[in-house]
Design an enzyme around this catalytic site. Sequence first.
Site, short mmCIF file in Angstrom:
data_model
loop_
_atom_site.label_atom_id
_atom_site.label_comp_id
_atom_site.label_asym_id
_atom_site.label_seq_id
_atom_site.Cartn_x
_atom_site.Cartn_y
_atom_site.Cartn_z
N HIS A 166 0.87 -1.18 0.00
CA HIS A 166 0.00 0.00 0.00
C HIS A 166 0.91 1.24 0.00
CE1 HIS A 166 -2.97 -2.93 2.00
NE2 HIS A 166 -3.28 -2.79 0.73
N GLU A 169 1.49 3.94 2.65
CA GLU A 169 2.04 3.52 3.95
C GLU A 169 3.56 3.60 3.88
OE1 GLU A 169 -1.87 0.64 4.27
OE2 GLU A 169 0.09 -0.28 4.50
N HIS A 259 3.35 -2.84 6.77
CA HIS A 259 2.26 -1.92 6.45
C HIS A 259 2.18 -0.75 7.43
CE1 HIS A 259 -0.16 -4.36 3.49
NE2 HIS A 259 0.68 -5.27 3.93
N GLU A 335 2.19 -3.84 11.40
CA GLU A 335 1.50 -2.56 11.22
C GLU A 335 2.13 -1.48 12.10
OE1 GLU A 335 -1.69 -3.80 8.56
OE2 GLU A 335 -0.95 -1.85 9.20
C1 GEM Z 1 -4.62 -4.84 6.19
S1 GEM Z 1 -3.39 -6.01 6.28
C2 GEM Z 1 -4.42 -7.40 6.62
C3 GEM Z 1 -3.72 -8.40 7.45
N1 GEM Z 1 -4.62 -9.37 8.00
C4 GEM Z 1 -4.19 -10.56 8.52
N2 GEM Z 1 -5.07 -11.28 9.20
N3 GEM Z 1 -2.93 -10.97 8.34
C5 GEM Z 1 -5.20 -4.79 4.78
O1 GEM Z 1 -4.51 -5.11 3.81
O2 GEM Z 1 -6.37 -4.44 4.72
C6 GEM Z 1 -4.25 -3.49 6.71
C7 GEM Z 1 -3.26 -2.71 5.90
O3 GEM Z 1 -3.50 -2.49 4.73
O4 GEM Z 1 -2.24 -2.30 6.44
ZN ZN Z 2 -1.43 -1.74 4.23
#
Ligand code: GEM
Ligand code: ZN
Length: 375
Positions: A166, A169, A259, A335
Amino acid sequence: MQISANFDSGNIKVIDATAQNNIQLAINKDNQSDFYQWFHFKLHNVNGGEHVIHLTNAGKSAYVEGWKNYNAVASYDRETWFRVPTEFDGEKLTITFTPEYDSVYFAYFAPYSYERHQDLIHSAQLSIDCQLQVLGQTLDGRDMSVLKIGEAGEGKKVVWLTARQHPGESMAEWFMEGFIERLLDEDDGAARSLLNDAVFYLVPNMNPDGSVRGHLRTNAVGSNLNREWQTPSMDKSPEVYLVREKMFATGVDLHLDIHGDEALPFNFVAGGEGTPSYNDRIKSLEDKFKEVLLNITPEFQDDKGYDKDEPGKANLTVGSCWVGEQFKCLAFTIEMPFKDNDLLPDHSFGWSDARSSLFGRDVLTAIYHVVGDLR
Ligand code: GEM
Ligand code: ZN
């Protein structure tokens, strides 16, 4: 007064900039997508004095809860990004600021430019331990670059880090800068020991097109790469397609996908509890990885995060979920916050490029502690 965004990762639309106490702007959507939230623009100040800048469409952005207690970043030199007074009224995001110099940049988070990306991967290749590999090209014709650090070999583990699927980010690539610098540090014992035990494949920017275009979430044709991992294609998501092909060739014993999160003011991980093959072995690896981070840095916590997936209900189009299931390996989404780490707030800078880089260095320690148990 002039406002522009015609530069690397720039994103703003000027509605009305005639009155400096009522500057009306809007954030552009990602191309061929409805996602928007990333902004990055320059204000050239003519008359001095207080400027009131309204992002008029913030109330309908991708993650509106991201504006609660959020402060925008600003910079005069494009190196130091400090937080500026910002309010959200449910509809518009308002930045109130009196510039001290002629020109000032504003952004959603400290930008990581494509030039800096090129500097990162080309300085890394100077290390004897590092190979700069190009997997192919993106839809705008940019290289999909991976750094191979260390050598594969009998009994050695294969560790993959991917970042910035993304593009908005940008903290993810600051994280990778810190991680790469430490892994290549010949005086760092944990790094040197790790290279005896593992080979690393590092993708500091999974989405160079979206980064340069000033996108929040998608690539050049509006694909959310973190929903493409089950069935990627060269015409919609070549970034994921090319990395997956390389993963099939190398195998994967650990995958970290880096992310940023718009709403939660914490660092946290999302694991593989919802993948069909999740088992006690993977859970104990997850627990050990998290325990190390909890012990070495107050910047990490494991209380707040995404809701856990129900058993077998993980979305396998998501990178770390697909990799964890495909390779039956430890895989995390990591994250970092656009806002701050509320457990250790910094009211001048919030969560920052520097803290992202340091967190990347700390994650290397966690890998050091689990690498021997990955298989
Ligand atoms: C999320 S990342 C989703 C991760 N989920 C699991 N269970 N590993 C996305 O892509 O929506 C948030 C983000 O974009 O940072
Ligand atoms: Zn992301």
